[in-house]
Design an enzyme around this catalytic site. Sequence first.
Site, mmCIF file in Angstrom:
data_model
loop_
_atom_site.group_PDB
_atom_site.id
_atom_site.type_symbol
_atom_site.label_atom_id
_atom_site.label_comp_id
_atom_site.label_asym_id
_atom_site.label_seq_id
_atom_site.Cartn_x
_atom_site.Cartn_y
_atom_site.Cartn_z
ATOM 1 N N TYR A 74 -9.469 -8.230 7.646
ATOM 2 C CA TYR A 74 -10.399 -7.371 6.912
ATOM 3 C C TYR A 74 -11.850 -7.633 7.328
ATOM 4 O O TYR A 74 -12.721 -6.799 7.128
ATOM 5 C CB TYR A 74 -10.258 -7.546 5.390
ATOM 6 C CG TYR A 74 -8.957 -6.993 4.825
ATOM 7 C CD1 TYR A 74 -7.953 -6.518 5.665
ATOM 8 C CD2 TYR A 74 -8.728 -6.948 3.462
ATOM 9 C CE1 TYR A 74 -6.753 -6.027 5.158
ATOM 10 C CE2 TYR A 74 -7.540 -6.449 2.941
ATOM 11 C CZ TYR A 74 -6.557 -5.992 3.799
ATOM 12 O OH TYR A 74 -5.376 -5.501 3.280
ATOM 13 N N LYS B 116 3.180 -15.121 9.111
ATOM 14 C CA LYS B 116 4.062 -14.436 10.061
ATOM 15 C C LYS B 116 4.025 -15.255 11.350
ATOM 16 O O LYS B 116 3.678 -14.776 12.437
ATOM 17 C CB LYS B 116 3.570 -12.987 10.266
ATOM 18 C CG LYS B 116 4.519 -12.094 11.045
ATOM 19 C CD LYS B 116 5.810 -11.728 10.311
ATOM 20 C CE LYS B 116 6.741 -10.951 11.215
ATOM 21 N NZ LYS B 116 8.077 -10.717 10.624
ATOM 22 N N ASP C 154 7.555 -10.938 5.451
ATOM 23 C CA ASP C 154 8.581 -9.919 5.175
ATOM 24 C C ASP C 154 9.656 -10.475 4.252
ATOM 25 O O ASP C 154 10.081 -9.825 3.295
ATOM 26 C CB ASP C 154 9.183 -9.354 6.482
ATOM 27 C CG ASP C 154 9.556 -10.428 7.500
ATOM 28 O OD1 ASP C 154 9.225 -11.616 7.285
ATOM 29 O OD2 ASP C 154 10.168 -10.074 8.525
ATOM 30 N N ASP D 124 -3.249 -9.194 -0.147
ATOM 31 C CA ASP D 124 -3.547 -7.864 -0.682
ATOM 32 C C ASP D 124 -2.252 -7.118 -0.979
ATOM 33 O O ASP D 124 -2.047 -6.576 -2.068
ATOM 34 C CB ASP D 124 -4.392 -7.103 0.364
ATOM 35 C CG ASP D 124 -4.844 -5.746 -0.134
ATOM 36 O OD1 ASP D 124 -4.917 -5.554 -1.364
ATOM 37 O OD2 ASP D 124 -5.127 -4.874 0.717
ATOM 38 N N ASP E 233 -0.108 -6.556 -4.902
ATOM 39 C CA ASP E 233 0.263 -5.265 -5.503
ATOM 40 C C ASP E 233 1.755 -5.242 -5.813
ATOM 41 O O ASP E 233 2.181 -4.773 -6.864
ATOM 42 C CB ASP E 233 -0.076 -4.097 -4.564
ATOM 43 C CG ASP E 233 -1.457 -3.503 -4.851
ATOM 44 O OD1 ASP E 233 -2.342 -4.254 -5.308
ATOM 45 O OD2 ASP E 233 -1.644 -2.296 -4.615
HETATM 46 C C1 IPM Z 1 -7.976 -5.355 -3.583
HETATM 47 C C2 IPM Z 1 -8.275 -3.999 -3.016
HETATM 48 C C3 IPM Z 1 -9.317 -4.166 -1.930
HETATM 49 C C4 IPM Z 1 -8.762 -5.132 -0.904
HETATM 50 C C5 IPM Z 1 -9.742 -2.879 -1.236
HETATM 51 C C6 IPM Z 1 -10.216 -1.845 -2.211
HETATM 52 C C7 IPM Z 1 -10.776 -3.152 -0.173
HETATM 53 O O1 IPM Z 1 -7.122 -3.414 -2.552
HETATM 54 O O2 IPM Z 1 -8.871 -5.976 -4.170
HETATM 55 O O3 IPM Z 1 -6.843 -5.817 -3.450
HETATM 56 O O4 IPM Z 1 -7.931 -4.730 -0.098
HETATM 57 O O5 IPM Z 1 -9.116 -6.288 -0.924
HETATM 58 MG MG MG Z 2 -5.389 -4.514 -2.921
#
Ligand code: IPM
Ligand code: MG
Length: 356
Positions: A139, A190, A223, A247, A251
């Site tokens: 990133y 990985k 994975d 990240d 989620d």
């Molecule tokens: C998070 C979000 C951010 C990230 C995005 C919006 C840049 O998805 O905080 O997880 O990927 O870090």
């Molecule tokens: Mg995120």
Amino acid sequence: MRITLLPGDGIGPEIVEAAVEVLDAAAQKYNMNLEYDRQLIGGAAIDATGHPFPEATVKSAQAADAVLLGAVGGPKWDNVEPTLRPEKALLGIRKALGLYCNLRPIKVSRFVSHLSPLKDERVANADLLIVRELTGGIYFGTHNEAALDENGVETASDIEIYSRPEVERIAKFAFEAAKKRKGKVTSVDKANVLASSRMWRRITAELHDKDYAEVELNNLYVDNCAMQLVLNPGQFDVILTNNIFGDILSDEASVIAGSIGLLPSASLGDGTGMYEPIHGSAPDIAGMGIANPLGTILSAAMMLRYSLNADAAAAAIEEAVERVLAKGYRTPDLAGAGLTKVSTSEMGRLVAEELA
Ligand code: IPM
Ligand code: MG
């Protein structure tokens, strides 16, 4: 204590105001003096100043004891230039405050566990902490936007890069966190493909053997980890991983808990910390007063604990949230038969009253 509030976009303003109501109640009860400075970030800042992370916001955040953020982004700004996207502000503030460590605790509340897509017996004992490296990796590596290469073929690239100190400081954080929990770190990489992962794995093992032999250290490929998270989330304690894997996995892990709306996060470095719910700006429901503020309220609790040295107030907020849920109050995302539906601001007030 000075807190910079960054409501941001979409539902951000509503959920941050609900959290402020709870913080005010905590301040009164625990005799704290909280001063707020509201600043712009993300799309709201683009509209007002032309930049997603204006200088005034940088200054305020750097001078604050802590930052509480709502959310950034929305379809309105999907077509702005890549370097000026609302999300750039998040990356910018992480860098400006040196927030290299992102903590995302995933704990299953008994009030929402039935909403988990996983079977009850799988969810029951899930209680994990994702420790995500936040200011390095792909990133923050060089982004080469799409352009024609020497053969006239359109090409784009992003570089995954880590240095030893970056790996050491985040791994240390994970080991320390594990010592206060179940004593287990799963480092996710990985390493079968990536050089950066092979270095990550080696340095993590070195640090473990040198300073944290009492913590159990396991390695998983990302994975496989994605699969294990839904097969048996209860096997995890602390998951240590890089920026992009963290990240994605956070989620995934968030839905295990039944609702992303309840999950807080902390981003820490050596100075000011930043706190925000895991969910996004939900532009489709912005301004309707139906967003769930509990993720932000629980982020405010983390802020009291990690940045403002107010453990008792933090615990009191967490308990107040549990009691409000126990009484059957729910924002529409969690509503159901026999439950009382409340708005965003009502939920904030209920938690504040419960706390008082
Ligand atoms: C998070 C979000 C951010 C990230 C995005 C919006 C840049 O998805 O905080 O997880 O990927 O870090
Ligand atoms: Mg995120």
